[in-house]
Design a protein around this motif. Structure first.
Motif, short mmCIF file in Angstrom:
data_model
loop_
_atom_site.label_atom_id
_atom_site.label_comp_id
_atom_site.label_asym_id
_atom_site.label_seq_id
_atom_site.Cartn_x
_atom_site.Cartn_y
_atom_site.Cartn_z
N SER A 270 -16.33 61.79 13.34
CA SER A 270 -18.02 61.31 13.34
C SER A 270 -18.37 60.90 11.77
N PRO A 271 -19.11 59.87 11.75
CA PRO A 271 -19.65 59.43 10.27
C PRO A 271 -20.64 60.44 9.97
N LYS A 272 -21.18 60.30 8.93
CA LYS A 272 -21.98 61.32 8.37
C LYS A 272 -23.46 61.05 9.12
N TYR A 273 -24.18 62.05 9.87
CA TYR A 273 -25.54 62.00 10.26
C TYR A 273 -26.38 63.03 9.74
N GLU A 274 -27.79 63.08 9.87
CA GLU A 274 -28.48 64.21 9.49
C GLU A 274 -28.41 65.30 10.21
N GLU A 275 -28.27 64.99 11.57
CA GLU A 275 -28.16 66.16 12.39
C GLU A 275 -26.93 65.82 13.67
#
Length: 912
Positions: free
Chosen positions: A330-335
């Protein structure tokens, strides 16, 4: 795509309409042929003529071809075989001309009616009725009868000698069929559209049919009975199916809640524990295909979560997303909401670590579940665990573990298995079952079974609908009859027809339509006025409820601060000011309560609740309330209950009786400048009634004003109006309450000498006693443990008032500003026995989570707080609102503005 679907739907509807028109005409024609006259080609009554004109009036000229086909096959005794279409058509050439005449006459009648009548087919007006019975009957029937009779003569079906007899019979048959059945069709259609009353339709149909002989009446009555029978059967079978589907869905939700409870209570949760627990649940449920635990984490916790994933699942690539049916980091997400554990693992191993927030369907449901902190489901999805009938949805259940970890317990539910289990018996298997999503966000069909063979619109008119809610989703379970279902449940008992009819039926129809037209005009006016009055009542009730709430909230702050100020060191002058201010607030509260009582009385929502009442004590308590007021005016206030037993208990609504007596005594003291006021109570001679009389030596009432005394908002236009305050509601409410109790009130008065208000209510003696709670406060004060109250209120002023009050009562107090904080404080206090709460004072309207929803969650807990006393502290005062709070788990209610004595009394009453 949408335009294409709309065209397809329109095409299907058009084909269904043409088929329906064709079948109705065909069926009616075949049945009417059993009424053939001696020549075999004409009947004394021909209902298809009425149906044909009715169809053209309702649906336009586009149904002409269906009418033509219906008329053709009515008079054809065989179907096409290996012969060509041309050969089939010319085999009975007279049928072509007869069918052309029958269908064309309907077009002519519709043209004439629409040209000379109103477009809305208002057949209840006299001029419209005359147009109908001139153009629709004799003129329209003339075309079909002439063409039909000449066709029979030309093709040598009849002899010339029989031409006139055939024509007149044909013309009369079509005329009577139109006069009887076209108005009936128009009325049925208007009723179906909600433009006409069912009762009026039944009256017209039954009255016109009654002029026929017995057998025709049986035909119509039997057909109506068959329709009602099918509706009853479809409702009964639909209830069975819907209940089965709903129960199984609820069972699945209980499985999910069980999983959530397990996750929240298991301190050392690991893959082994999760799979063992899930396996036990899935063994007993074939509609729940998968269970999983999906923690909700921030990006800062991602590395730790991925490290733990690799420990449990060495082949895991960590938190991932799906693209082109493949998993990628997964790419970077806040949550992230990732799948940490899942069962069964073999069919779902590629799902480990999948970030559910990367899929919009799942993300929407997850965010709603988190926001509501309750169960939420996704829209329709295809389950990858099964190959066939894989339509289903995911259900999320928010869970907060003791470690502070938050996430979603998740279940994948397969719909086809639920429906297969719900379909029991042969009858149910012939029904079309649909599950549709009808919420504001979605409007789609989720699943259907046995619906592909539905051919005619008539079948789809018979259905049963049941609605249930899961989270923010509203699911509609629709059970629809199919042709096979009709074949199994519909009889052929309605094939009886009557041979002899009369043109008097048409005259009766005219008379009925004229009479019903007058009645309809009056009823339309009455309904319009009734609707306006009901709307005004609803608006008024809503306004009163809202204004009551908005006024009571600041009044609570005012009265609370006055109560606190009263308990400080104040001198005599300040004490007098405080007393006056407090009386003004209480007076305003009395006016508000009176207005609400009037609203309840007008809407017939005020109920009398009798309970055992000590009548002597009640009267003494009430007179004691007014001793100080009487003393200030130098009045002698007395009570005479000498004729009653000292401990006489009767069944009466104590609160409402107290309200009546307080109103009457307060008025007596208000309007008495000198002398005395007395309350006298005694039984009637036959012991059936108890009589109360309030006498005063005041200003009195003139005889003409006594008649207006009990009207709403009335203050008599004498010296009272100028000198005395009041809303003019007290006596009106008192009289209405007395009447509700089964009694009545009378007034005896002489101007400038005094008045007597005397009322009676039924006397019902009882040996029961109210539970004595007088020593609860003493028991509480003597207890060594400090009472701990949790106050839930978002108003800072209310918080301050109640904290000060309970500190003076030597109680421990904690504050929560919303329902979610209440749940959190309860959870935090569980491990600490000395800091547990003994009671919750719960405001209703709070942000984040309101008091009612918080109470529901508390009553579902599995710990000691499940039964904690909860008292509603609310500015809402409507009876329906208070009953709702009690029905949903609250123990008692205290209305704002808070009267300190009432609050403490309610607390002490509910301690145990």
């Amino acid at each position: 795509m949408f335009s294409a679907n709309a065209k397809i739907r329109n095409y299907i509807r058009e084909i269904s309409l043409q088929t329906f028109v064709f079948l109705i005409y065909l069926i009616a024609g075949k049945l009417s042929l059993t009424l053939s006259s001696i020549d075999g080609y004409s009947t004394p009554i021909w209902p298809p003529a009425g149906f044909a004109l009715g169809f053209v009036l309702l649906f336009g000229n586009r149904v002409w071809f269906a009418l033509f086909c219906g008329a053709y096959f009515t008079n054809t005794t065989h179907l096409p075989t290996l012969e060509t279409l041309t050969q089939f058509l010319i085999s009975d050439p007279q049928n072509l001309t007869i069918s052309l005449g029958n269908s064309t006459s309907a077009l002519l009648g519709s043209f004439l009616l629409k040209k000379y009548s109103k477009s809305n087919l208002n057949i209840f007006q006299a001029n419209e009725i005359m147009h109908f019975f001139v153009f629709a009957g004799p003129i329209t029937a003339l075309v079909s009868s002439v063409i039909g009779s000449l066709s029979l003569l030309y093709f040598k079906i009849i002899y010339f000698e029989f031409l006139f007899q055939t024509w007149i019979t044909w013309w009369m048959g079509d005329t009577i069929g139109i006069i009887i059945f076209t108005p009936l069709m128009v009325l049925i259609y208007k009723w179906y559209k909600g433009e006409e009353k069912l009762l009026r339709l039944i009256i017209f149909a039954s009255a016109t049919m009654s002029t026929f002989v017995f057998t025709l009446s049986i035909f119509f009555l039997t057909r109506n009975w068959e329709k009602e029978f099918i509706k009853y059967r479809i409702k009964s079978d639909g209830q069975i199916i819907s209940a089965g589907i709903e129960n199984r869905l609820l069972e699945n939700l209980r499985v999910l809640k069980g999983l959530g409870t397990f996750i929240s209570l298991t301190n050392n949760l690991n893959r082994k524990y999760f799979e063992a627990f899930s396996k036990g649940f899935l063994t007993d449920s074939d509609s729940v295909t998968t269970l999983s635990w999906n923690p909700w984490i921030s990006h800062s916790s991602r590395s730790t979560a991925e490290a733990n994933l690799k420990i449990d699942y060495p082949g895991s690539i960590g938190i991932s997303i799906q693209k082109d049916r493949k998993l990628y980091p997964s790419p970077k997400y806040e949550e992230y909401v990732y799948i940490k554990y899942i069962f069964p693992y073999a069919e779902n191993k590629d799902a480990i670590g999948f970030n559910l927030l990367s899929d919009m369907t799942r993300k929407e449901a997850l965010l709603r579940a988190k926001e509501m902190f309750g169960i939420e489901m996704t829209g329709k999805i295809n389950l990858v665990q099964v190959a066939e009938n894989n339509v289903g949805f995911l259900v999320f259940y928010p869970v907060r573990r003791g470690t502070g970890e938050f996430g979603m317990a998740t279940a994948a539910i397969r719909i086809s298995k639920i429906i297969d289990k719900a379909l029991i018996g042969n009858d149910q298997n012939h029904l079309c079952i649909k599950i549709e999503e009808k919420s504001s966000l979605y409007h789609q069909e989720i699943f259907s079974k046995n619906c592909s063979n539905m051919k005619e619109k008539i079948f789809s008119d018979f259905f049963y609908e049941h609605q249930l809610t899961i989270g923010s989703h509203i699911l509609k379970i629709k059970t629809v009859a199919t042709k096979e279902y009709f074949d199994k449940n519909l009889t052929n008992a309605s094939r009886f027809l009557l041979i002899i009819s009369s043109l008097l039926t048409g005259l009766l129809g005219i008379l009925l339509l004229i009479i019903m037209g007058k009645e309809k005009s009056i009823q339309d006016i009455v309904e319009k006025r009734t609707f306006e009055l009901e709307k005004a009542n609803r608006v008024k009730s809503e306004f009163l409820a809202n204004m009551s709430h908005e006024i009571r909230t600041p009044m609570n702050g005012v009265l609370g601060m006055l109560t606190l100020l009263e308990q400080t060191n104040v001198d005599a002058e300040q004490k007098d000011y405080l007393d006056n201010a407090e009386k003004s607030v209480l007076s305003l509260l009395t006016i508000i309560n009176d207005i609400l009582d009037v609203s309840k009385l007008e809407n017939k929502k005020l109920e009398i609740v009798p309970k055992p009442t000590n009548i002597n004590k009640l009267c003494k308590d009430i007179t004691n309330l007014f001793l100080s007021d009487a003393k200030k005016k130098n009045l002698n206030l007395s009570l005479n209950v000498n004729d009653l037993e000292p401990n006489l208990f009767i069944l009466v609504d104590e609160n409402r009786l107290r309200q009546i007596l307080i109103n009457l005594i307060a008025n007596a003291i208000k309007f008495t400048m000198a002398g005395s006021v007395s309350l006298n109570v005694h039984l009637s001679e036959d012991k059936k009634f108890i009589i109360f009389a309030v006498r005063d030596t005041g200003i009195g009432i003139s005889e003409e004003n006594i008649n207006r005394l009990f009207d709403r908002f009335v203050q008599l236009e004498d010296s009272r109006t100028k000198k005395f305050e009041g809303s003019g509601l007290g006596l009106y409410i008192s009289k209405q309450l007395i009447n509700l109790m089964g009694g009545d009130i009378k007034v005896f008065s002489i101007l400038n000498e005094g008045s007597t208000f005397q009322f009676y209510i039924p006397f019902q003696r009882t040996d029961q006693r109210e539970e004595n709670l007088g020593n609860v406060n003493t028991m509480f004060v003597s207890s060594e443990k400090k009472f701990h109250i949790l106050i839930a209120d978002d108003n800072l002023l209310n918080q301050k008032f109640m904290v000060k009050i309970f500190q003076k009562e030597k109680m421990n107090v904690s504050i929560a500003s919303n329902g979610l904080e209440v749940i959190r404080l309860l959870d935090e206090s569980l491990p600490h026995l000395d800091h547990r709460f003994d009671m919750i004072l719960m405001d209703i309207q709070m942000p984040v989570l309101d008091g009612l929803e918080a109470t529901k969650l508390i009553r579902k807990r599995n710990d000691s707080y499940r039964n904690i006393p909860i008292i509603a502290i609310t500015a809402n005062s409507m009876e329906s609102q208070l009953n709702e709070y009690l029905e949903n788990g609250m123990n008692d209610c205290v209305k704002k503005p808070i009267i300190l004595s009432e609050l403490l009394s309610t607390i002490y009453k509910n301690i145990n």
